[in-house]
Design an enzyme around this catalytic site. Sequence first.
Site, PDB file in Angstrom:
ATOM      1  N   PRO A 127      17.499   5.263  -6.604  1.00 35.65           N
ATOM      2  CA  PRO A 127      18.589   4.959  -5.748  1.00 35.65           C
ATOM      3  C   PRO A 127      19.188   6.138  -5.011  1.00 35.65           C
ATOM      4  CG  PRO A 127      18.785   3.808  -8.026  1.00 35.65           C
ATOM      5  CD  PRO A 127      17.777   4.726  -7.988  1.00 35.65           C
ATOM      6  N   ILE A 156      10.252   0.046  -4.844  1.00 35.85           N
ATOM      7  CA  ILE A 156       8.869   0.164  -5.826  1.00 35.85           C
ATOM      8  C   ILE A 156       8.049  -1.004  -5.079  1.00 35.85           C
ATOM      9  CG2 ILE A 156       7.553   0.657  -7.782  1.00 35.85           C
ATOM     10  CD1 ILE A 156       9.668   2.746  -7.079  1.00 35.85           C
ATOM     11  N   GLN A 335       6.786  -5.590  25.061  1.00 38.07           N
ATOM     12  CA  GLN A 335       7.280  -5.272  26.353  1.00 38.07           C
ATOM     13  C   GLN A 335       6.276  -6.004  27.210  1.00 38.07           C
ATOM     14  OE1 GLN A 335      10.019  -4.176  27.024  1.00 38.07           O
ATOM     15  NE2 GLN A 335      10.020  -3.889  29.315  1.00 38.07           N
ATOM     16  N   GLY A 338       7.035  -9.687  27.380  1.00 45.57           N
ATOM     17  CA  GLY A 338       8.301 -10.003  27.765  1.00 45.57           C
ATOM     18  C   GLY A 338       9.075 -10.808  26.650  1.00 45.57           C
ATOM     19  N   GLU A 362       6.110   6.413   1.730  1.00 47.72           N
ATOM     20  CA  GLU A 362       5.007   7.471   1.381  1.00 47.72           C
ATOM     21  C   GLU A 362       5.308   8.803   1.963  1.00 47.72           C
ATOM     22  OE1 GLU A 362       1.183   6.911  -0.150  1.00 47.72           O
ATOM     23  OE2 GLU A 362       1.339   4.522  -0.063  1.00 47.72           O
ATOM     24  N   GLY A 363       6.747   9.127   2.038  1.00 47.79           N
ATOM     25  CA  GLY A 363       7.177  10.195   2.577  1.00 47.79           C
ATOM     26  C   GLY A 363       7.527  10.003   4.102  1.00 47.79           C
ATOM     27  N   THR A 364       8.933  10.079   4.238  1.00 47.42           N
ATOM     28  CA  THR A 364       9.455  10.035   5.654  1.00 47.42           C
ATOM     29  C   THR A 364       8.640  10.806   6.624  1.00 47.42           C
ATOM     30  OG1 THR A 364      11.155  11.709   5.599  1.00 47.42           O
ATOM     31  CG2 THR A 364      11.603   9.271   4.880  1.00 47.42           C
TER      32      THR A 364
HETATM   33  N1  CAA Z   1      -0.041  19.367  -4.186  1.00 45.71           N
HETATM   34  C1  CAA Z   1      -0.057  20.281  -5.200  1.00 45.71           C
HETATM   35  N2  CAA Z   1       1.041  20.848  -5.835  1.00 45.71           N
HETATM   36  C2  CAA Z   1       2.027  20.824  -4.858  1.00 45.71           C
HETATM   37  C3  CAA Z   1       2.029  20.010  -3.489  1.00 45.71           C
HETATM   38  C4  CAA Z   1       0.997  19.529  -3.457  1.00 45.71           C
HETATM   39  N3  CAA Z   1       1.005  18.613  -2.299  1.00 45.71           N
HETATM   40  N4  CAA Z   1       3.424  19.930  -3.024  1.00 45.71           N
HETATM   41  C5  CAA Z   1       4.012  20.984  -3.822  1.00 45.71           C
HETATM   42  N5  CAA Z   1       3.483  21.185  -4.946  1.00 45.71           N
HETATM   43  C6  CAA Z   1       3.699  22.346  -6.022  1.00 45.71           C
HETATM   44  C7  CAA Z   1       4.038  23.637  -5.437  1.00 45.71           C
HETATM   45  O1  CAA Z   1       2.867  24.255  -5.532  1.00 45.71           O
HETATM   46  C8  CAA Z   1       5.227  23.894  -6.579  1.00 45.71           C
HETATM   47  O2  CAA Z   1       4.599  24.457  -7.596  1.00 45.71           O
HETATM   48  P1  CAA Z   1       4.907  26.100  -8.454  1.00 45.71           P
HETATM   49  O3  CAA Z   1       6.307  25.597  -8.506  1.00 45.71           O
HETATM   50  O4  CAA Z   1       4.020  25.961  -9.669  1.00 45.71           O
HETATM   51  O5  CAA Z   1       4.208  27.179  -7.293  1.00 45.71           O
HETATM   52  C9  CAA Z   1       5.836  22.858  -6.791  1.00 45.71           C
HETATM   53  O6  CAA Z   1       4.723  21.733  -6.630  1.00 45.71           O
HETATM   54  C10 CAA Z   1       7.213  22.582  -6.238  1.00 45.71           C
HETATM   55  O7  CAA Z   1       6.740  22.507  -4.650  1.00 45.71           O
HETATM   56  P2  CAA Z   1       7.909  22.710  -3.683  1.00 45.71           P
HETATM   57  O8  CAA Z   1       8.966  23.810  -4.045  1.00 45.71           O
HETATM   58  O9  CAA Z   1       7.116  22.870  -2.441  1.00 45.71           O
HETATM   59  O10 CAA Z   1       8.676  21.337  -3.692  1.00 45.71           O
HETATM   60  P3  CAA Z   1       9.822  20.892  -2.913  1.00 45.71           P
HETATM   61  O11 CAA Z   1      10.916  20.257  -4.094  1.00 45.71           O
HETATM   62  O12 CAA Z   1      10.457  21.844  -1.894  1.00 45.71           O
HETATM   63  O13 CAA Z   1       9.363  19.309  -2.300  1.00 45.71           O
HETATM   64  C11 CAA Z   1       8.344  18.086  -0.704  1.00 45.71           C
HETATM   65  C12 CAA Z   1       8.344  19.362  -1.333  1.00 45.71           C
HETATM   66  C13 CAA Z   1       7.323  18.200   0.140  1.00 45.71           C
HETATM   67  C14 CAA Z   1       9.611  17.904   0.138  1.00 45.71           C
HETATM   68  C15 CAA Z   1       8.368  16.994  -1.564  1.00 45.71           C
HETATM   69  O14 CAA Z   1       9.325  16.798  -2.458  1.00 45.71           O
HETATM   70  C16 CAA Z   1       7.959  15.494  -1.059  1.00 45.71           C
HETATM   71  O15 CAA Z   1       6.820  15.205  -0.777  1.00 45.71           O
HETATM   72  N6  CAA Z   1       8.917  14.570  -0.921  1.00 45.71           N
HETATM   73  C17 CAA Z   1       8.701  13.292  -0.552  1.00 45.71           C
HETATM   74  C18 CAA Z   1       8.580  12.164  -1.484  1.00 45.71           C
HETATM   75  C19 CAA Z   1       7.633  11.004  -1.124  1.00 45.71           C
HETATM   76  O16 CAA Z   1       6.815  11.087  -0.392  1.00 45.71           O
HETATM   77  N7  CAA Z   1       8.103   9.895  -1.458  1.00 45.71           N
HETATM   78  C20 CAA Z   1       7.356   8.701  -1.482  1.00 45.71           C
HETATM   79  C21 CAA Z   1       7.479   7.685  -2.743  1.00 45.71           C
HETATM   80  S1  CAA Z   1       6.177   6.606  -2.759  1.00 45.71           S
HETATM   81  C22 CAA Z   1       6.555   5.367  -1.712  1.00 45.71           C
HETATM   82  O17 CAA Z   1       7.112   5.353  -0.567  1.00 45.71           O
HETATM   83  C23 CAA Z   1       5.660   4.286  -2.206  1.00 45.71           C
HETATM   84  C24 CAA Z   1       5.677   2.896  -1.896  1.00 45.71           C
HETATM   85  O18 CAA Z   1       6.116   2.062  -2.707  1.00 45.71           O
HETATM   86  C25 CAA Z   1       4.775   2.488  -0.814  1.00 45.71           C
END
Ligand code: CAA
Length: 378
Positions: A127, A156, A335, A338, A362-364
């Site tokens: 949330p 979810i 569009q 109409g 799946e991530g904005t």
């Molecule tokens: N693959 C492997 N490892 C990864 C990675 C990847 N793609 N991205 C990051 N990592 C690792 C980093 O290497 C780092 O590891 P170490 O500390 O060992 O070096 C660790 O993970 C942390 O990485 P960051 O510091 O880069 O992480 P962050 O906190 O800054 O977050 C982010 C990065 C890209 C913003 C991430 O939080 C993100 O993708 N957020 C979006 C979440 C999302 O997509 N949610 C969707 C939910 S599912 C949904 O919508 C489903 C539905 O119902 C259909």
Amino acid sequence: MDFTLNDEQRQLQQLARDFARKEIIPIAAEYDQKEELPWQVVEKAFEVGLLNPTIPEHAGGLGLGMFDECLIGEELAYGCMGIYTVLMASELGIAPILIGGTEEQQRRFLGPLTEKAGLAAFALSEPNNGSDAAAMGTTARLEGDEWVINGTKMWISNGGLAEFTVVFATTDKQGGHKATVALVVPKDAPGFSWNKIKHKMGQRASLTSELVFENVRVPRENQLGGLGDGFKIAMKTLDKTRIPVAAGSVGIARRALDESVKYAKQREAFGRPIAQFQAIQFKLAEMAMGIETGRLMYQKAAWLVDQGQSHGFESAIAKAYCSEMAFNAANEAIQVHGGYGYVGEYPVEKLLRDVKLNQIYEGTNEIQRVVISRNLLK
Ligand code: CAA
């Protein structure tokens, strides 16, 4: 380089196309209105081999790759993005088990999905946090050989209906991503409950839920990967599963184009079909340009996955580009139609309502740009 599909891929594409035409399109508007998941479609998809096709052969499945999964996805989303999301989100629940699970876990959790129609789910968002996924508040505490889970997950897909949910939790709220764990929770686990989220703008035939965990216990054998691996398993999963979102977006855009072409040839203004005006022709051309470009993007990203090559950058580009392209296509389709496009008599208003979510889940698309730019700057 070869851009042609092989015989098996063409057959698979045709199977999915026929399935969308016969089983999805005729009921899509009704289930959208009812806000109900059409379970019979899930069962029929299982019967013809379109449900959970990535389950590997050693677990009893077809073992399809990402490219093939996306070929299917484009066709199913052409029929209805909401219904496609039900099947796509099941793959999202399966992917972390393929990424972080042992062969024994893959057999145990995925095997049953090859015996009867069933879904999986993936629970990361909460949330109070979505984009900052590492800041999760759902906790997991080890008691003897059992994990005890407490917390709430939000947004979810398939939540509650799925045979199992891969739940991401933290063992220490101050520990960041290094304290996260991925746990497989069966749907009948005591203490697990769920609430359907109602009144969604679009994709109303897919089930979206809030999941509540109150001292839910799962055995340690349900842990995927090691302690501290949860966040990385989630990120690796999303790097893959954003590509089927892109493929579905292309399917929506194709539907928008087909509906627009059909309507523009029938509808007359100023004494001739509106298809003869450049104002309309240019809209159709723009849609076609976006579809062709988007398809190349998702196919390249999917191909990289199947080759075992790095693909996070390409999947983020494909997801953001295709969902925005499809949003524009659906908007322009209205569009072209109409006033008729603005009401439910034609399918185009549903396309716009449905595709909006592709820019969010799946991530904005803002997060996709974070992923893309981090790749550029690292
Ligand atoms: N693959 C492997 N490892 C990864 C990675 C990847 N793609 N991205 C990051 N990592 C690792 C980093 O290497 C780092 O590891 P170490 O500390 O060992 O070096 C660790 O993970 C942390 O990485 P960051 O510091 O880069 O992480 P962050 O906190 O800054 O977050 C982010 C990065 C890209 C913003 C991430 O939080 C993100 O993708 N957020 C979006 C979440 C999302 O997509 N949610 C969707 C939910 S599912 C949904 O919508 C489903 C539905 O119902 C259909």
